[in-house]
Design a protein around this motif. Structure first.
Motif, PDB file in Angstrom:
ATOM      1  N   SER A 145       0.953  -1.028   0.048  1.00 46.09           N
ATOM      2  CA  SER A 145      -0.166   0.080   0.036  1.00 46.09           C
ATOM      3  C   SER A 145       1.021   1.303   0.023  1.00 46.09           C
ATOM      4  O   SER A 145       2.003   1.201   0.500  1.00 46.09           O
ATOM      5  CB  SER A 145      -0.775  -0.117   1.417  1.00 46.09           C
ATOM      6  N   ALA A 146       0.292   2.337  -0.169  1.00 52.82           N
ATOM      7  CA  ALA A 146       1.184   3.785  -0.325  1.00 52.82           C
ATOM      8  C   ALA A 146       1.553   3.879   1.213  1.00 52.82           C
ATOM      9  O   ALA A 146       2.713   4.121   1.070  1.00 52.82           O
ATOM     10  CB  ALA A 146       0.153   4.898  -0.615  1.00 52.82           C
ATOM     11  N   ARG A 147       0.621   3.553   2.246  1.00 55.77           N
ATOM     12  CA  ARG A 147       1.550   3.880   3.546  1.00 55.77           C
ATOM     13  C   ARG A 147       2.744   2.925   3.818  1.00 55.77           C
ATOM     14  O   ARG A 147       3.509   3.436   4.166  1.00 55.77           O
ATOM     15  CB  ARG A 147       0.292   3.414   4.502  1.00 55.77           C
ATOM     16  N   SER A 148       2.640   1.717   3.362  1.00 53.54           N
ATOM     17  CA  SER A 148       3.737   0.929   3.867  1.00 53.54           C
ATOM     18  C   SER A 148       4.879   1.038   2.553  1.00 53.54           C
ATOM     19  O   SER A 148       6.013   1.237   3.175  1.00 53.54           O
ATOM     20  CB  SER A 148       3.344  -0.543   3.239  1.00 53.54           C
ATOM     21  N   ARG A 179       6.853  16.035  -3.497  1.00 51.75           N
ATOM     22  CA  ARG A 179       7.005  15.720  -4.986  1.00 51.75           C
ATOM     23  C   ARG A 179       8.085  14.772  -5.208  1.00 51.75           C
ATOM     24  O   ARG A 179       7.858  13.802  -6.113  1.00 51.75           O
ATOM     25  CB  ARG A 179       7.294  17.000  -5.667  1.00 51.75           C
ATOM     26  N   LEU A 180       9.274  15.030  -4.629  1.00 48.24           N
ATOM     27  CA  LEU A 180      10.279  13.983  -4.934  1.00 48.24           C
ATOM     28  C   LEU A 180      10.098  12.722  -4.449  1.00 48.24           C
ATOM     29  O   LEU A 180      10.432  11.762  -4.776  1.00 48.24           O
ATOM     30  CB  LEU A 180      11.602  14.679  -4.278  1.00 48.24           C
ATOM     31  N   LEU A 181       9.434  12.673  -3.253  1.00 47.86           N
ATOM     32  CA  LEU A 181       9.201  11.468  -2.541  1.00 47.86           C
ATOM     33  C   LEU A 181       7.985  10.645  -3.579  1.00 47.86           C
ATOM     34  O   LEU A 181       8.216   9.432  -3.762  1.00 47.86           O
ATOM     35  CB  LEU A 181       8.421  11.482  -1.201  1.00 47.86           C
ATOM     36  N   GLY A 182       7.123  11.511  -4.160  1.00 49.33           N
ATOM     37  CA  GLY A 182       6.367  10.625  -5.108  1.00 49.33           C
ATOM     38  C   GLY A 182       6.924  10.332  -6.286  1.00 49.33           C
ATOM     39  O   GLY A 182       6.658   9.378  -6.982  1.00 49.33           O
ATOM     40  N   GLY A 186       6.807   6.431  -7.254  1.00 47.89           N
ATOM     41  CA  GLY A 186       5.693   6.251  -8.238  1.00 47.89           C
ATOM     42  C   GLY A 186       4.134   6.702  -7.750  1.00 47.89           C
ATOM     43  O   GLY A 186       3.304   6.128  -8.240  1.00 47.89           O
ATOM     44  N   LEU A 187       4.072   7.457  -6.982  1.00 43.47           N
ATOM     45  CA  LEU A 187       3.001   8.134  -6.375  1.00 43.47           C
ATOM     46  C   LEU A 187       2.556   9.413  -6.520  1.00 43.47           C
ATOM     47  O   LEU A 187       3.562  10.163  -6.647  1.00 43.47           O
ATOM     48  CB  LEU A 187       2.762   7.594  -4.660  1.00 43.47           C
ATOM     49  N   SER A 188       1.396   9.962  -6.544  1.00 41.88           N
ATOM     50  CA  SER A 188       0.967  11.051  -6.833  1.00 41.88           C
ATOM     51  C   SER A 188       1.130  12.120  -5.501  1.00 41.88           C
ATOM     52  O   SER A 188       1.161  11.766  -4.443  1.00 41.88           O
ATOM     53  CB  SER A 188      -0.543  11.402  -7.434  1.00 41.88           C
ATOM     54  N   PRO A 189       1.564  13.226  -5.948  1.00 44.96           N
ATOM     55  CA  PRO A 189       1.502  14.336  -4.685  1.00 44.96           C
ATOM     56  C   PRO A 189       0.456  14.247  -3.783  1.00 44.96           C
ATOM     57  O   PRO A 189       0.638  14.393  -2.493  1.00 44.96           O
ATOM     58  CB  PRO A 189       1.793  15.595  -5.240  1.00 44.96           C
ATOM     59  N   VAL A 190      -0.864  14.258  -4.348  1.00 51.98           N
ATOM     60  CA  VAL A 190      -1.950  14.155  -3.589  1.00 51.98           C
ATOM     61  C   VAL A 190      -1.916  12.815  -2.564  1.00 51.98           C
ATOM     62  O   VAL A 190      -2.225  12.894  -1.294  1.00 51.98           O
ATOM     63  CB  VAL A 190      -3.401  13.923  -4.395  1.00 51.98           C
ATOM     64  N   HIS A 191      -1.613  11.876  -3.151  1.00 53.98           N
ATOM     65  CA  HIS A 191      -1.456  10.387  -2.554  1.00 53.98           C
ATOM     66  C   HIS A 191      -0.404  10.617  -1.319  1.00 53.98           C
ATOM     67  O   HIS A 191      -0.622  10.050  -0.073  1.00 53.98           O
ATOM     68  CB  HIS A 191      -1.172   9.464  -3.366  1.00 53.98           C
TER      69      HIS A 191
END
Length: 245
Positions: A145-148, A179-182, A186-191
């Motif tokens: 998941s995104a959190r993990s 933004r860089l973390l996304g 491979g995740l959106s800035p919103v996510h």
């Protein structure tokens, strides 16, 4: 000892000859600014860089303009080592923070290989470690998941930092924008924003501009479900191989 030489010593015990050889490549370090471009895709592969201080990254961009961070480089690592046999760069390389970089002509790698078997083997070990990081990130991206994913990357970065400098898990350097973390995961800035807010709300951690504050280390590691095997520096196979020579 410089981070560059120390990074070689993590894999094998270096002789005085090896130490002297590596020191030759540390005489022309220069300052680099945050977000400074080091090369573009298509540039001729000439100088790579030893990252003596600061953080850097290599980037691939699609024709549609989507960015993917390939490598996040920390002090002691060689920026672009995976491309040293190429004629032209396939990545873009940039500084993430201000730092100190040492030009490292790609011909120097050939010189090191010819001059010292232990250093040649250590170079292969450094390349294999970067490949292991990429492979682990791919698996995490596909199956978590995104959190993990976010928690796994934060733990990974902390453990990598711990190898090159003193760090405190309660609050440690993390100059990675949302933004860089996304782009890395491979995740959106919103996510990313939603995930970080949830982690702060749940009292696991808080991301500040340039650092991570950890509220609950136990929960951090449990939720990250982190297996550090791919980060281990010990290379018993290399030592056995050298001992047989």
């Amino acid at each position: 000892m410089s981070p560059f030489r120390a990074s070689f010593g993590r894999y094998l015990d270096l002789s005085e000859h090896d130490e002297t050889l590596l020191a030759r490549y540390e005489r022309q370090a220069r300052s680099a600014e945050r977000n400074q471009l080091l090369w573009r895709p298509g540039d001729k592969v000439d100088d790579l860089f030893i990252l003596q201080h600061g953080w850097a990254c290599t980037i691939r961009s699609s024709k549609d303009g989507d960015r993917q961070i390939i490598d996040l480089l920390l002090p002691g690592e060689i920026i672009g080592i995976q491309e040293f046999t190429f004629r032209r760069h396939i990545t873009e390389a940039r500084m993430v923070t201000p730092g100190l970089i040492q030009p490292f002509p790609h011909e120097s790698i050939v010189d090191i290989v010819e001059a010292s078997t232990p250093l040649a083997i250590t170079l292969f070990a450094k390349i294999s470690c970067q490949e292991a990081l990429l492979a682990e990130r791919l698996l995490v991206t596909l199956h978590r998941s995104a959190r993990s994913q976010v928690l796994h990357f934060i733990v990974e970065t902390f453990l990598r930092l711990e190898k090159v400098q003193h760090v405190d898990l309660a609050s440690f350097e993390f100059p990675i924008s949302q933004r860089l973390l996304g782009d890395i995961l491979g995740l959106s800035p919103v996510h990313i924003n939603r995930t970080l807010k949830a982690l702060e709300h749940d009292r696991v951690l808080k991301k500040h501009r340039d650092r991570i504050e950890v509220y609950d280390p136990t929960r951090l590691f449990e939720e990250a479900d982190f297996d550090a095997e791919y980060l281990i520096d010990e290379r018993d196979g290399l030592k056995t191989l050298l001992a047989q020579r």
